[in-house]
Write an enzyme that holds these catalytic residues in place. Structure first.
Site, PDB file in Angstrom:
ATOM      1  N   CYS A 162      -1.658   2.989  -5.978  1.00 45.69           N
ATOM      2  CA  CYS A 162      -2.312   1.740  -4.754  1.00 45.69           C
ATOM      3  C   CYS A 162      -1.713   0.789  -5.012  1.00 45.69           C
ATOM      4  CB  CYS A 162      -3.657   2.371  -4.748  1.00 45.69           C
ATOM      5  SG  CYS A 162      -4.685   0.589  -4.632  1.00 45.69           S
ATOM      6  N   CYS A 188       0.882  -1.337  -0.001  1.00 49.82           N
ATOM      7  CA  CYS A 188       0.373   0.203   0.182  1.00 49.82           C
ATOM      8  C   CYS A 188       0.572   1.914   0.020  1.00 49.82           C
ATOM      9  CB  CYS A 188      -0.612   0.273   1.483  1.00 49.82           C
ATOM     10  SG  CYS A 188      -2.231   1.678   1.571  1.00 49.82           S
TER      11      CYS A 188
END
Length: 242
Positions: free
Chosen positions: A201, A85
């Site tokens: 992301c 992430c």
């Protein structure tokens, strides 16, 4: 050639260790969390209790367990440690100090590099899972001047947001691709000084090719970063001819 076992290491050949959020989603090929994404073995390790909510709310109470998990990966023989992430940037500096191997927890670490290669007057376009939480704190932790970036988010999308933020556990990849491409095209349309795109992301690399085809720009993501570091920690010999 003589080989010597390392104390405490039970298997070998996984150069990249990947710290995983405590998050439920189907990780498709191209996603950081799918081992078939890579042309080399990787080693995964869950950071228990470290949720996406805790990351984007800048909750650093999980730092100890994160460092412990990183040290376990180091002991198990990986040569460098990443994560799944971009918001792991919150912990980049502390984890890098805690182990003796390279740490590159966030795709955002590429932002200063990209900014340097596109020229002073241009901007890096960043597509984030949740742009309303991606503030100066995260950019400071990767030494990026936020004024050199344009950030757009997918938090209000119909298809990405339910699985990518709310953890519904299912999604239609083709529909998500359409949302990511639409976000990229609109961002570039509104900002002609964007000369490269960074997908923040870890679930967005599967759509990098479509984004590039739609915009004509260089596209960076978690996988460009992981492949780059892999080639630094596992060098190859060259064979050819003159």
């Amino acid at each position: 050639m003589i080989y010597t076992a390392r104390k405490g290491q039970m298997n070998y050949g996984e150069a990249i260790g990947i710290l995983l959020l405590d998050f439920v989603a189907p990780f498709i090929p191209g996603d950081v969390g799918n081992a078939s994404t890579y042309n080399y073995p990787v080693r995964y390790k869950l950071v228990k209790g470290l949720t996406f909510d805790r990351l984007f709310n800048k909750d650093k109470s999980a730092l100890d367990i994160l460092i412990q998990t990183a040290k376990e990966l180091e002991k198990e023989g990986v040569r460098a440690i990443t994560a799944d992430c971009g918001f792991f940037a919150l912990f980049q500096k502390e984890v890098a100090e805690a182990v003796d191997i390279p740490v590159f927890l966030s795709s955002l670490l590429q932002a200063p590099f990209i900014s340097n290669i596109i020229g002073e007057k241009n901007k890096v376009g960043i597509i984030s899972a949740k742009s309303d939480s991606l503030d100066k704190t995260f950019f400071d932790n990767v030494n990026m001047d936020m004024s050199k970036a344009i950030v757009v988010g997918l938090e209000d999308t119909e298809h990405f947001a339910p699985f990518g933020i709310e953890e519904t556990g299912t999604f239609d990849s083709k529909l998500v691709e359409g949302e990511v491409v639409a976000a990229a095209k609109e961002m570039v349309k509104q900002n002609s000084d964007i000369k490269a795109i960074l997908l923040e992301c870890s679930m967005l690399p599967p759509y990098g090719k479509a984004v590039q085809e739609a915009t004509g720009l260089p596209v960076f993501d978690f996988i460009t970063m992981i492949d780059y570091v892999f080639t630094a920690v596992v060098k190859k010999r060259y064979h050819g001819f003159l």
